[in-house]
Design a protein around this motif. Sequence first.
Motif, PDB file in Angstrom:
ATOM      1  N   THR A  51       0.848  -1.201   0.000  1.00 37.44           N
ATOM      2  CA  THR A  51       0.000   0.000   0.000  1.00 37.44           C
ATOM      3  C   THR A  51       0.882   1.250   0.000  1.00 37.44           C
ATOM      4  O   THR A  51       0.637   2.200  -0.745  1.00 37.44           O
ATOM      5  CB  THR A  51      -0.933   0.013   1.235  1.00 37.44           C
ATOM      6  N   ARG A  55       1.064   4.027  -3.031  1.00 37.38           N
ATOM      7  CA  ARG A  55       0.855   5.476  -2.799  1.00 37.38           C
ATOM      8  C   ARG A  55       2.060   6.290  -3.251  1.00 37.38           C
ATOM      9  O   ARG A  55       1.914   7.303  -3.923  1.00 37.38           O
ATOM     10  CB  ARG A  55       0.591   5.735  -1.313  1.00 37.38           C
ATOM     11  N   ASP A  59       2.132   9.101  -6.083  1.00 35.09           N
ATOM     12  CA  ASP A  59       2.536  10.488  -5.778  1.00 35.09           C
ATOM     13  C   ASP A  59       3.604  10.960  -6.766  1.00 35.09           C
ATOM     14  O   ASP A  59       3.504  12.057  -7.325  1.00 35.09           O
ATOM     15  CB  ASP A  59       3.122  10.585  -4.360  1.00 35.09           C
ATOM     16  N   ALA A  61       4.334   9.758  -9.722  1.00 33.40           N
ATOM     17  CA  ALA A  61       3.812   9.844 -11.098  1.00 33.40           C
ATOM     18  C   ALA A  61       3.181  11.224 -11.317  1.00 33.40           C
ATOM     19  O   ALA A  61       3.454  11.902 -12.313  1.00 33.40           O
ATOM     20  CB  ALA A  61       2.786   8.739 -11.341  1.00 33.40           C
ATOM     21  N   LEU A  62       2.362  11.642 -10.348  1.00 33.52           N
ATOM     22  CA  LEU A  62       1.647  12.903 -10.530  1.00 33.52           C
ATOM     23  C   LEU A  62       2.562  14.118 -10.353  1.00 33.52           C
ATOM     24  O   LEU A  62       2.471  15.090 -11.116  1.00 33.52           O
ATOM     25  CB  LEU A  62       0.468  12.969  -9.549  1.00 33.52           C
ATOM     26  N   LEU A  65       4.512  14.389 -13.500  1.00 29.38           N
ATOM     27  CA  LEU A  65       3.646  14.811 -14.609  1.00 29.38           C
ATOM     28  C   LEU A  65       3.408  16.328 -14.563  1.00 29.38           C
ATOM     29  O   LEU A  65       3.508  17.022 -15.584  1.00 29.38           O
ATOM     30  CB  LEU A  65       2.317  14.050 -14.511  1.00 29.38           C
ATOM     31  N   HIS A 101       3.085   2.066 -10.494  1.00 29.15           N
ATOM     32  CA  HIS A 101       1.948   2.230  -9.572  1.00 29.15           C
ATOM     33  C   HIS A 101       0.877   1.169  -9.867  1.00 29.15           C
ATOM     34  O   HIS A 101       0.397   0.477  -8.966  1.00 29.15           O
ATOM     35  CB  HIS A 101       1.443   3.652  -9.826  1.00 29.15           C
ATOM     36  N   MET A 120     -11.560  -1.765 -11.997  1.00 25.78           N
ATOM     37  CA  MET A 120     -11.249  -0.571 -12.807  1.00 25.78           C
ATOM     38  C   MET A 120     -12.505  -0.045 -13.515  1.00 25.78           C
ATOM     39  O   MET A 120     -12.619   1.135 -13.786  1.00 25.78           O
ATOM     40  CB  MET A 120     -10.151  -0.885 -13.830  1.00 25.78           C
ATOM     41  N   PHE A 125     -12.916   6.100  -9.075  1.00 20.59           N
ATOM     42  CA  PHE A 125     -11.575   6.716  -9.017  1.00 20.59           C
ATOM     43  C   PHE A 125     -10.559   5.901  -9.808  1.00 20.59           C
ATOM     44  O   PHE A 125      -9.610   6.444 -10.382  1.00 20.59           O
ATOM     45  CB  PHE A 125     -11.152   6.980  -7.557  1.00 20.59           C
ATOM     46  N   LEU A 126     -10.802   4.568  -9.907  1.00 23.15           N
ATOM     47  CA  LEU A 126      -9.886   3.736 -10.686  1.00 23.15           C
ATOM     48  C   LEU A 126     -10.151   3.933 -12.190  1.00 23.15           C
ATOM     49  O   LEU A 126      -9.214   3.941 -12.995  1.00 23.15           O
ATOM     50  CB  LEU A 126     -10.042   2.263 -10.303  1.00 23.15           C
ATOM     51  N   GLY A 129      -8.407   6.987 -13.181  1.00 24.89           N
ATOM     52  CA  GLY A 129      -6.964   6.703 -13.276  1.00 24.89           C
ATOM     53  C   GLY A 129      -6.636   5.939 -14.540  1.00 24.89           C
ATOM     54  O   GLY A 129      -5.618   6.204 -15.198  1.00 24.89           O
ATOM     55  N   GLY A 170      -5.469  12.777 -13.498  1.00 25.84           N
ATOM     56  CA  GLY A 170      -4.595  12.272 -12.429  1.00 25.84           C
ATOM     57  C   GLY A 170      -4.891  13.000 -11.125  1.00 25.84           C
ATOM     58  O   GLY A 170      -4.987  12.389 -10.059  1.00 25.84           O
ATOM     59  N   TYR A 174      -6.597  11.552  -7.592  1.00 25.47           N
ATOM     60  CA  TYR A 174      -5.989  11.777  -6.270  1.00 25.47           C
ATOM     61  C   TYR A 174      -7.056  12.296  -5.292  1.00 25.47           C
ATOM     62  O   TYR A 174      -7.205  11.792  -4.171  1.00 25.47           O
ATOM     63  CB  TYR A 174      -4.838  12.782  -6.415  1.00 25.47           C
ATOM     64  N   ARG A 179      -8.868  10.638   1.583  1.00 22.37           N
ATOM     65  CA  ARG A 179      -9.926  10.591   2.591  1.00 22.37           C
ATOM     66  C   ARG A 179      -9.973  11.909   3.357  1.00 22.37           C
ATOM     67  O   ARG A 179     -10.808  12.747   3.110  1.00 22.37           O
ATOM     68  CB  ARG A 179      -9.725   9.392   3.509  1.00 22.37           C
TER      69      ARG A 179
HETATM   70  C1  HEM Z   1      -5.368   2.018 -14.092  1.00 24.36           C
HETATM   71  C2  HEM Z   1      -4.830   3.094 -13.541  1.00 24.36           C
HETATM   72  C3  HEM Z   1      -4.670   3.298 -12.047  1.00 24.36           C
HETATM   73  C4  HEM Z   1      -4.947   2.478 -10.999  1.00 24.36           C
HETATM   74  C5  HEM Z   1      -5.526   1.076 -11.032  1.00 24.36           C
HETATM   75  C6  HEM Z   1      -4.597   3.188  -9.787  1.00 24.36           C
HETATM   76  C7  HEM Z   1      -4.749   2.682  -8.503  1.00 24.36           C
HETATM   77  C8  HEM Z   1      -4.640   3.415  -7.360  1.00 24.36           C
HETATM   78  C9  HEM Z   1      -4.991   2.972  -6.029  1.00 24.36           C
HETATM   79  C10 HEM Z   1      -5.575   1.590  -5.693  1.00 24.36           C
HETATM   80  C11 HEM Z   1      -4.729   3.974  -5.167  1.00 24.36           C
HETATM   81  C12 HEM Z   1      -5.029   4.008  -3.665  1.00 24.36           C
HETATM   82  C13 HEM Z   1      -3.887   3.483  -2.856  1.00 24.36           C
HETATM   83  C14 HEM Z   1      -4.327   3.430  -1.384  1.00 24.36           C
HETATM   84  O1  HEM Z   1      -4.441   4.476  -0.759  1.00 24.36           O
HETATM   85  O2  HEM Z   1      -4.585   2.349  -0.914  1.00 24.36           O
HETATM   86  C15 HEM Z   1      -4.211   5.080  -5.937  1.00 24.36           C
HETATM   87  C16 HEM Z   1      -3.813   6.290  -5.430  1.00 24.36           C
HETATM   88  C17 HEM Z   1      -3.156   7.252  -6.158  1.00 24.36           C
HETATM   89  N1  HEM Z   1      -2.906   7.243  -7.504  1.00 24.36           N
HETATM   90 FE1  HEM Z   1      -3.489   5.812  -8.804  1.00 24.36          FE
HETATM   91  N2  HEM Z   1      -4.093   4.407 -10.123  1.00 24.36           N
HETATM   92  C18 HEM Z   1      -4.115   4.528 -11.487  1.00 24.36           C
HETATM   93  C19 HEM Z   1      -3.672   5.598 -12.231  1.00 24.36           C
HETATM   94  C20 HEM Z   1      -3.036   6.694 -11.707  1.00 24.36           C
HETATM   95  C21 HEM Z   1      -2.463   7.772 -12.467  1.00 24.36           C
HETATM   96  C22 HEM Z   1      -2.496   7.888 -13.990  1.00 24.36           C
HETATM   97  C23 HEM Z   1      -1.910   8.646 -11.588  1.00 24.36           C
HETATM   98  C24 HEM Z   1      -1.162   9.940 -11.835  1.00 24.36           C
HETATM   99  C25 HEM Z   1      -0.511  10.230 -12.909  1.00 24.36           C
HETATM  100  C26 HEM Z   1      -2.151   8.133 -10.259  1.00 24.36           C
HETATM  101  C27 HEM Z   1      -1.773   8.752  -9.094  1.00 24.36           C
HETATM  102  C28 HEM Z   1      -2.226   8.377  -7.834  1.00 24.36           C
HETATM  103  C29 HEM Z   1      -2.015   9.170  -6.643  1.00 24.36           C
HETATM  104  C30 HEM Z   1      -1.296  10.515  -6.567  1.00 24.36           C
HETATM  105  C31 HEM Z   1      -2.607   8.459  -5.588  1.00 24.36           C
HETATM  106  C32 HEM Z   1      -2.683   8.893  -4.126  1.00 24.36           C
HETATM  107  C33 HEM Z   1      -1.479   8.407  -3.386  1.00 24.36           C
HETATM  108  C34 HEM Z   1      -1.519   8.800  -1.925  1.00 24.36           C
HETATM  109  O3  HEM Z   1      -2.551   8.585  -1.251  1.00 24.36           O
HETATM  110  O4  HEM Z   1      -0.498   9.339  -1.441  1.00 24.36           O
HETATM  111  N3  HEM Z   1      -2.823   6.939 -10.378  1.00 24.36           N
HETATM  112  N4  HEM Z   1      -4.159   4.706  -7.254  1.00 24.36           N
END
Ligand code: HEM
Length: 287
Positions: A51, A55, A59, A61-62, A65, A101, A120, A125-126, A129, A170, A174, A179
């Motif tokens: 997890t 995260r 972070d 990636a964004l 970007l 990620h 997805m 939110f997925l 993403g 993106g 986020y 939360r």
């Molecule tokens: C199929 C595409 C994606 C999936 C399946 C995915 C999946 C996830 C999941 C499951 C989390 C939550 C993690 C947790 O708190 O347990 C998350 C958070 C996050 N994702 Fe993604 N993501 C995807 C695409 C992206 C993209 C394209 C970006 C940015 C360029 C991104 C940036 C982030 C960020 C910044 C968080 C928050 C991290 C944090 O809480 O510090 N994600 N993502």
Amino acid sequence: MSTALSTWLPWTDRAGRLSGLKLAFIIGLIAPAVWMFLEWRLDWLSARPLTDLIRESGDWALRILVASLAVTPLHFIARWNRLILVRRATGLAALFYTLLHIALWCVDENYVWATIFWEMMLRMFLTVGLVSTLILVALGVTSNDWGIRTLGSKGWNRLHAFTYAATALGVLHYFMESRLDVTEAVLLAGLFALAMAFRAVRKYLTPQFLPLACAAAICGFLTAGIEAFYYSISTRVSISRVLSANLDFSYSIRPAWWVFAAGIAVAALAAVRAHFAPATARKRSSF
Ligand code: HEM
């Protein structure tokens, strides 16, 4: 080494010479991945290491970007021509961290592909993403000479304008995932707005101190507004209370101020460069 090969190396310029700037950027872009690897190998993560890594990679990636969007306006405003050399590496690094990620999330889901697919599709939110990722993949695949040749420069520019949509999605992903604490999401949203505003200033006005400082102030207010709006709908705290938290420095400095400070720093840099740069360098060129 042949010149043809050396121009392909990520740390060389178009003439095939070693570029210190590119090398420094590449090391900086790889550093978070090395850090995550060390955290994992040396057991520095929490009881849910996957997890944490999902995260952290999200972070980075964004962050990268958003930084990639700042390269073009900074290159013009600071009159730093060589900065453009790192644009592609920065965009590709954002794609790399996004794929990492997602790969880590797939590991967390035990590679149960049916669950991964339906999650997805059904968790908003997925899905957001996923759309952002698909855009980033299309941009990554075409961010080379083959892409420009195949699409033509007009088509290529049109496709690459989707970077803004990928970044906006993106940021939205986020916010939707967050939360309680959305400080970094708000900061990245504000910096994204600032990069867009500086592009607009550069296109339609002379990039001098005053228009850039006005853009910085507007983006600062916008950032405060985004934060207040988020908390008002997620926690029902009144908008005016969140806005007034921006004036209380005893606890923390809110993202709006950081966005404003970043904007003012760039505006000051533009003023200094305008003062010292030779007249020939003051010509405007297109993006
Ligand atoms: C199929 C595409 C994606 C999936 C399946 C995915 C999946 C996830 C999941 C499951 C989390 C939550 C993690 C947790 O708190 O347990 C998350 C958070 C996050 N994702 Fe993604 N993501 C995807 C695409 C992206 C993209 C394209 C970006 C940015 C360029 C991104 C940036 C982030 C960020 C910044 C968080 C928050 C991290 C944090 O809480 O510090 N994600 N993502």
